[in-house]
Design a protein around this motif. Structure first.
Motif, PDB file in Angstrom:
ATOM      1  N   VAL A  78       9.176  -5.715  -8.964  1.00  0.00           N
ATOM      2  CA  VAL A  78       8.259  -5.274  -7.908  1.00  0.00           C
ATOM      3  C   VAL A  78       8.857  -5.438  -6.506  1.00  0.00           C
ATOM      4  CG1 VAL A  78       6.871  -7.386  -7.551  1.00  0.00           C
ATOM      5  CG2 VAL A  78       5.799  -5.143  -7.402  1.00  0.00           C
ATOM      6  N   ARG A  79       9.670  -6.473  -6.322  1.00  0.00           N
ATOM      7  CA  ARG A  79      10.360  -6.653  -5.044  1.00  0.00           C
ATOM      8  C   ARG A  79      11.833  -6.959  -5.307  1.00  0.00           C
ATOM      9  NH1 ARG A  79       5.264  -8.115  -4.261  1.00  0.00           N
ATOM     10  NH2 ARG A  79       5.513  -9.900  -5.593  1.00  0.00           N
ATOM     11  N   TYR A 191       4.958   2.755  -2.130  1.00  0.00           N
ATOM     12  CA  TYR A 191       5.891   1.629  -2.052  1.00  0.00           C
ATOM     13  C   TYR A 191       6.225   1.057  -3.426  1.00  0.00           C
ATOM     14  CZ  TYR A 191       1.269  -0.373  -2.529  1.00  0.00           C
ATOM     15  OH  TYR A 191       0.002  -0.625  -2.984  1.00  0.00           O
ATOM     16  N   GLN A 229      -3.108  -2.601 -14.607  1.00  0.00           N
ATOM     17  CA  GLN A 229      -2.697  -2.356 -13.204  1.00  0.00           C
ATOM     18  C   GLN A 229      -3.878  -1.856 -12.389  1.00  0.00           C
ATOM     19  OE1 GLN A 229      -0.273  -3.482 -11.864  1.00  0.00           O
ATOM     20  NE2 GLN A 229       1.182  -3.845 -13.526  1.00  0.00           N
ATOM     21  N   PRO A 291      -7.357  -5.484  -4.116  1.00  0.00           N
ATOM     22  CA  PRO A 291      -6.199  -5.328  -3.225  1.00  0.00           C
ATOM     23  C   PRO A 291      -6.428  -4.237  -2.180  1.00  0.00           C
ATOM     24  CG  PRO A 291      -5.502  -5.456  -5.499  1.00  0.00           C
ATOM     25  CD  PRO A 291      -6.989  -5.284  -5.519  1.00  0.00           C
ATOM     26  N   GLN A 293      -4.146  -3.973   0.672  1.00  0.00           N
ATOM     27  CA  GLN A 293      -2.752  -3.715   1.103  1.00  0.00           C
ATOM     28  C   GLN A 293      -2.561  -3.699   2.606  1.00  0.00           C
ATOM     29  OE1 GLN A 293      -1.028  -4.195  -1.310  1.00  0.00           O
ATOM     30  NE2 GLN A 293      -1.923  -3.332  -3.139  1.00  0.00           N
ATOM     31  N   ARG A 305      -2.985   5.279  -0.806  1.00  0.00           N
ATOM     32  CA  ARG A 305      -3.970   4.419  -1.456  1.00  0.00           C
ATOM     33  C   ARG A 305      -5.303   5.150  -1.713  1.00  0.00           C
ATOM     34  NH1 ARG A 305      -2.987   0.080  -4.352  1.00  0.00           N
ATOM     35  NH2 ARG A 305      -4.894  -0.955  -3.686  1.00  0.00           N
ATOM     36  N   ASP A 331      -4.581  -8.394  -2.093  1.00  0.00           N
ATOM     37  CA  ASP A 331      -3.133  -8.309  -1.872  1.00  0.00           C
ATOM     38  C   ASP A 331      -2.914  -7.598  -0.548  1.00  0.00           C
ATOM     39  OD1 ASP A 331      -2.785  -9.291  -4.419  1.00  0.00           O
ATOM     40  OD2 ASP A 331      -2.059  -7.413  -5.283  1.00  0.00           O
ATOM     41  N   ILE A 333       0.302  -6.091   2.076  1.00  0.00           N
ATOM     42  CA  ILE A 333       1.727  -5.868   2.354  1.00  0.00           C
ATOM     43  C   ILE A 333       1.902  -5.837   3.871  1.00  0.00           C
ATOM     44  CG2 ILE A 333       3.634  -4.225   2.197  1.00  0.00           C
ATOM     45  CD1 ILE A 333       2.554  -3.335  -0.493  1.00  0.00           C
ATOM     46  N   PHE A 362       2.665 -10.146   0.872  1.00  0.00           N
ATOM     47  CA  PHE A 362       4.050  -9.781   0.578  1.00  0.00           C
ATOM     48  C   PHE A 362       4.646  -9.036   1.763  1.00  0.00           C
ATOM     49  CE2 PHE A 362       1.284  -9.334  -3.144  1.00  0.00           C
ATOM     50  CZ  PHE A 362       1.806 -10.349  -3.946  1.00  0.00           C
ATOM     51  N   ILE A 363       5.898  -9.337   2.076  1.00  0.00           N
ATOM     52  CA  ILE A 363       6.604  -8.513   3.051  1.00  0.00           C
ATOM     53  C   ILE A 363       7.123  -7.299   2.297  1.00  0.00           C
ATOM     54  CG2 ILE A 363       8.675  -8.374   4.504  1.00  0.00           C
ATOM     55  CD1 ILE A 363       8.117 -11.146   5.478  1.00  0.00           C
ATOM     56  N   TYR A 364       6.964  -6.111   2.866  1.00  0.00           N
ATOM     57  CA  TYR A 364       7.374  -4.874   2.199  1.00  0.00           C
ATOM     58  C   TYR A 364       8.824  -4.971   1.731  1.00  0.00           C
ATOM     59  CZ  TYR A 364       9.148  -0.169   1.644  1.00  0.00           C
ATOM     60  OH  TYR A 364       9.788   0.952   1.153  1.00  0.00           O
ATOM     61  N   SER A 365       9.050  -4.539   0.510  1.00  0.00           N
ATOM     62  CA  SER A 365      10.405  -4.529  -0.043  1.00  0.00           C
ATOM     63  C   SER A 365      10.715  -3.097  -0.497  1.00  0.00           C
ATOM     64  CB  SER A 365      10.442  -5.506  -1.221  1.00  0.00           C
ATOM     65  OG  SER A 365      11.633  -5.391  -1.933  1.00  0.00           O
ATOM     66  N   ARG A 367      12.002  -0.180  -2.577  1.00  0.00           N
ATOM     67  CA  ARG A 367      12.299  -0.017  -4.000  1.00  0.00           C
ATOM     68  C   ARG A 367      12.918   1.349  -4.251  1.00  0.00           C
ATOM     69  NH1 ARG A 367      12.948  -3.600  -7.060  1.00  0.00           N
ATOM     70  NH2 ARG A 367      14.387  -3.688  -5.337  1.00  0.00           N
TER      71      ARG A 367
HETATM   72  N1  SAM Z   1      -1.928  -2.611  -9.555  1.00  0.00           N
HETATM   73  C1  SAM Z   1      -2.255  -3.582  -8.636  1.00  0.00           C
HETATM   74  C2  SAM Z   1      -3.005  -2.952  -7.488  1.00  0.00           C
HETATM   75  O1  SAM Z   1      -2.847  -1.806  -7.175  1.00  0.00           O
HETATM   76  O2  SAM Z   1      -3.703  -3.709  -6.884  1.00  0.00           O
HETATM   77  C3  SAM Z   1      -1.064  -4.295  -8.070  1.00  0.00           C
HETATM   78  C4  SAM Z   1       0.080  -4.512  -8.898  1.00  0.00           C
HETATM   79  S1  SAM Z   1       1.521  -5.008  -8.026  1.00  0.00           S
HETATM   80  C5  SAM Z   1       2.347  -5.591  -9.379  1.00  0.00           C
HETATM   81  C6  SAM Z   1       1.026  -6.469  -7.152  1.00  0.00           C
HETATM   82  C7  SAM Z   1       1.164  -6.371  -5.678  1.00  0.00           C
HETATM   83  O3  SAM Z   1       2.527  -6.330  -5.321  1.00  0.00           O
HETATM   84  C8  SAM Z   1       0.591  -5.128  -5.020  1.00  0.00           C
HETATM   85  O4  SAM Z   1      -0.795  -5.185  -4.880  1.00  0.00           O
HETATM   86  C9  SAM Z   1       1.304  -5.111  -3.707  1.00  0.00           C
HETATM   87  O5  SAM Z   1       0.611  -5.858  -2.747  1.00  0.00           O
HETATM   88  C10 SAM Z   1       2.629  -5.795  -4.015  1.00  0.00           C
HETATM   89  N2  SAM Z   1       3.742  -4.846  -3.986  1.00  0.00           N
HETATM   90  C11 SAM Z   1       3.968  -3.788  -4.787  1.00  0.00           C
HETATM   91  N3  SAM Z   1       5.085  -3.150  -4.415  1.00  0.00           N
HETATM   92  C12 SAM Z   1       5.577  -3.807  -3.338  1.00  0.00           C
HETATM   93  C13 SAM Z   1       6.697  -3.623  -2.493  1.00  0.00           C
HETATM   94  N4  SAM Z   1       7.536  -2.617  -2.668  1.00  0.00           N
HETATM   95  N5  SAM Z   1       6.901  -4.515  -1.491  1.00  0.00           N
HETATM   96  C14 SAM Z   1       6.057  -5.549  -1.305  1.00  0.00           C
HETATM   97  N6  SAM Z   1       4.979  -5.765  -2.047  1.00  0.00           N
HETATM   98  C15 SAM Z   1       4.730  -4.902  -3.067  1.00  0.00           C
END
Ligand code: SAM
Ligand code: SF4
Ligand code: F3S
Length: 471
Positions: A78-79, A191, A229, A291, A293, A305, A331, A333, A362-365, A367
């Motif tokens: 994920v990151r 993201y 998810q 979440p 975001q 979203r 959650d 970002i 989470f700080i944006y990563s 991908r």
């Molecule tokens: N499906 C869940 C939802 O939509 O709420 C989230 C699943 S994801 C595994 C868990 C969290 O990781 C997300 O809600 C998001 O905040 C964070 N996340 C996902 N991709 C990310 C990225 N590229 N950089 C940082 N945080 C990320």
């Protein structure tokens, strides 16, 4: 260390098991496997099914790398930091291969499902023996056999199979159980890597989920965590569609004292039917992980979203009008590409308005392969880190104030374990509120009443109500 699994997975045929065992026990009587799952609870749950397959084949599970004959890393993508960590560990693990020529090294999970990973591992970490993706879970025993038959790099990141139901998990926790209700994701938030490594949404049949939960409750499990998810789109793909709310109601009717939780809910699919079901449920946790975001409509649109801040707040309002104490977590970002100071202020405003019980930040990563990775980002990393600190400081303030409302009340708490503080236990109530209180470890795994005496920024403190009555 755990003994072999007597409930053998239907996913492994007798013939395949016999063939694998002829290699496994050729010159040993005990063969040990170490399974390490990274990432979210869905991945940990996959890891429990992998453990189940291994014990069904005759392996004994071990907690340490040192005495393992098979080490399996069930990875997260994920990151970037999650991937870096696994590559770091792989580098260190090479030494165990030198010490134990029998050692089998396996890499699987979300990271292994990315297109480029298998080739990268084959060329940079040639001591890895087996790689398989999330789609190929039930084909792991076949890969193991190919390895024993002399294949140098046994790899399968192919098509999704339907064999999941036959795999009996070997659970890690004695009274908390994760039950996946669906796999994959159709949402493609710009993201996020998950839809690329977990495929499209596939729901399990309600009968199979209900049967699993009934069995768990009978076996004494006290917390059932339903996973997907986006559980809110559960059942839409079934031949006979069924809503997640209806599944929840059926689980709520199963006799016994237990609590049902679930993760995660996408706000765009949070229907009044679902919210009413949570509010009226007897065993359903009075808590929603929703979440958001980010608190800026412009960024939410760029994230794909498909809701606005106003629509999100309408859900919050619906719940809090009916229950002012309703517990919410989210959650967030920070630092999506080109997030402005005004966008970030939107996030701070939203956090102030909702008064969350907890944030997962989470700080944006970036991908590889996702839409957002194509955006040229002008926000400096230092700025992103500073925004994260501001967000966390705000949440600390809010949470302490927020938890004060519980002082003087009694919460029904499932005791999860000993706290870091000597002589204290910790547990969670139905609304996911963490409570710390003095108590004997024999209470772990039981429901107790705790009278709250104080509030902190991540938990409440209290005393056992039963002991108070006695004194
Ligand atoms: N499906 C869940 C939802 O939509 O709420 C989230 C699943 S994801 C595994 C868990 C969290 O990781 C997300 O809600 C998001 O905040 C964070 N996340 C996902 N991709 C990310 C990225 N590229 N950089 C940082 N945080 C990320
Ligand atoms: Fe990722 Fe969005 Fe799917 Fe959650 S809903 S897994 S954030 S794509
Ligand atoms: Fe979970 Fe990480 Fe995969 S968060 S779904 S293990 S990418």
């Amino acid at each position: 260390m755990e003994r072999q699994n007597d409930r053998v997975s239907a996913a492994v045929s007798d013939a395949l098991r016999r063939q694998i065992q002829s290699y496994l026990f050729a010159d040993r009587t005990v063969v040990r496997a170490h399974v390490h799952s990274f990432g979210c609870q869905l991945n940990v749950s996959d890891g429990e099914r992998i453990r189940g397959m291994l014990t069904g084949l005759g392996f004994t599970l071990t907690d340490s790398y040192e005495d393992a004959d098979l080490i399996l890393f069930n990875t997260c993508a994920v990151r970037e930091s999650a991937e870096d960590r696994v590559y770091g560990i792989l580098g260190n693990i090479k030494q165990y291969k030198t010490k134990n020529p029998h050692l089998i090294l396996v890499l699987c999970g979300c990271m292994a499902s990315e297109e480029h990973t298998a080739e990268f591992v084959r060329t940079h970490y040639p001591f890895v023996d087996i790689v398989f993706g999330t789609a190929s879970l039930s084909r792991f025993p076949q890969l193991l056999l190919e390895h024993f038959q002399g294949k140098k790099f046994a790899c399968d990141i192919g098509e999704y199979d339907a064999m999941y139901e036959g795999i009996v998990p070997s659970r890690e926790h004695p009274f908390k159980a994760a039950v996946p209700v669906m796999f994959g994701c159709n949402n493609f938030c710009t993201y996020c890597i998950v839809p690329y490594v977990r495929g499209r949404e596939r729901s399990r049949k309600p009968e199979q989920i209900l049967e699993e939960v009934r069995q768990l409750v009978q076996d004494g499990y006290k917390e059932i965590m339903l996973l997907g998810q986006n559980v809110n789109s559960y059942g839409k793909d079934l031949e006979e569609p069924v809503s997640f709310a209806s599944l929840l109601r059926q689980i709520d009717e199963i006799p016994g004292e237990f609590v049902v939780r679930f993760l995660s809910s996408h706000p765009k699919d949070a229907t009044p039917e679902l919210l009413d079901t949570i509010l009226s449920g007897e065993k359903i946790g009075r808590h929603l992980h929703l979440p958001v975001q980010c608190g800026s409509d412009a960024v939410l649109a760029q994230m794909n979203r498909r809701y606005t801040v106003t629509q999100y707040l309408e859900i919050v309002e619906y719940l809090r009008q009916r229950d002012p104490d309703f517990s919410l977590t989210t959650d967030l970002i920070v630092g999506f590409p080109n997030e402005s100071e005004a966008d970030f202020q939107g996030t701070l405003d939203l956090v102030r308005r909702v008064q969350y019980d907890n944030l997962y930040t989470f700080i944006y990563s970036k991908r590889r392969g996702t839409k957002a990775a194509e955006i040229v980002d002008h926000t400096p990393d230092a700025e992103k880190r500073q925004r994260m600190e501001r967000l966390l400081a705000l949440q600390r303030e809010i949470a302490t104030e927020h938890y004060k409302r519980f002082v003087g009340r009694t919460l029904r708490v499932l005791v999860e374990g000993e706290s870091k503080r000597k002589g204290y236990l910790m547990g969670k109530d139905k609304a996911f509120i963490i409570a710390e209180f003095p108590g004997d470890p024999s209470l772990i795994g039981q429901f107790v009443d705790v009278r709250v005496t104080d509030a902190r920024n991540w938990a409440v403190e209290g005393v056992l109500a039963a002991e108070e009555e006695l004194s």
